[in-house]
Design an enzyme around this catalytic site. Sequence first.
Site, mmCIF file in Angstrom:
data_model
loop_
_atom_site.group_PDB
_atom_site.id
_atom_site.type_symbol
_atom_site.label_atom_id
_atom_site.label_comp_id
_atom_site.label_asym_id
_atom_site.label_seq_id
_atom_site.Cartn_x
_atom_site.Cartn_y
_atom_site.Cartn_z
ATOM 1 C CG HIS A 74 9.907 -5.775 10.789
ATOM 2 N ND1 HIS A 74 9.244 -6.831 11.412
ATOM 3 C CD2 HIS A 74 10.206 -6.288 9.476
ATOM 4 C CE1 HIS A 74 9.460 -7.997 10.671
ATOM 5 N NE2 HIS A 74 9.773 -7.610 9.670
ATOM 6 C CG ASP A 109 17.592 -9.173 8.526
ATOM 7 O OD1 ASP A 109 17.699 -10.095 7.534
ATOM 8 O OD2 ASP A 109 16.458 -8.528 8.729
ATOM 9 C CD GLU A 115 10.622 -6.403 14.961
ATOM 10 O OE1 GLU A 115 9.698 -5.964 14.396
ATOM 11 O OE2 GLU A 115 10.584 -7.689 15.093
ATOM 12 C CG ASN A 157 6.130 -5.073 13.059
ATOM 13 O OD1 ASN A 157 6.900 -5.218 11.926
ATOM 14 N ND2 ASN A 157 6.588 -5.581 14.133
#
Length: 242
Positions: free
Chosen positions: A136, A67, A141, A134
């Site tokens: 990811h 990414d 996400e 979280n």
Amino acid sequence: MNIHILRSKAEIDRAVADLFIEQVRNNPKSVLGLATGSTPIGVYGLLVKDHQEHHTDYKQVTTVNLDEYIGLPEGHPESYKEFMRRNLFNHINVDFNRVHIPFIKGTCEESCQAYNNLLSQFVPDIQLLGIGANGHIGFNEPGTKADSKTHTVLLAEKTRLDNARFFNHIDEVPTHAITMGISNIMDAKRIVLIATGASKADAVNKMITGEVTESLPASFLQRHGNVDIFLDKEAAKLLLKK
Ligand code: F6R
């Protein structure tokens, strides 16, 4: 999933670096899937040290990164391109023509399609992953679909807050990123995920023992046949309680 709970981050870095070194030695034309963030820095340091001392050869290796932020100026030290150069690429004999990090050129759609085309040509033999608090992976996400390919994403507020430590101020953290999708990540022949520290414990627990769900994207890894998860005791603490 093969779960390895080791005593320290240093032991994890050593074990994971050895997997990558072995991969490159066994196949000098390996495709390495790489990650950024704080998690892989120790591994990259050991790859650099090994290259300097034992001359492991990266000349024919191809790398694909997960990414990249959108909107940082070229050369910004917190861009993932600069991160990879600083922590790894500038210190090994990788051919920069074989180094790939997603980026926006033209429209988002064209850029994502270009990266998908590249990934269909260069499937990682081994993909390194960290995990967000979280759940990811990459910048997929919560809410990201299992069949997602490279896409642009609005970063979760939690992710921007977590990453603000690398910037002077939260306002400087980009709001958007481009990331491999879940299905691109699942294409890798082998996946190695590292998680350390108590802040990852909840996500780690759900990834391994929870249901497979879009609300915790790392849980999709349960469906991959060749995953190694390296944890320290803090990240594994909810698993150890069971
Ligand atoms: C980075 C990436 C992210 C990070 C995750 C954990 O390329 O894809 O998923 O792995 O945000 O970040 P750190 O390692 O900083 O805790």
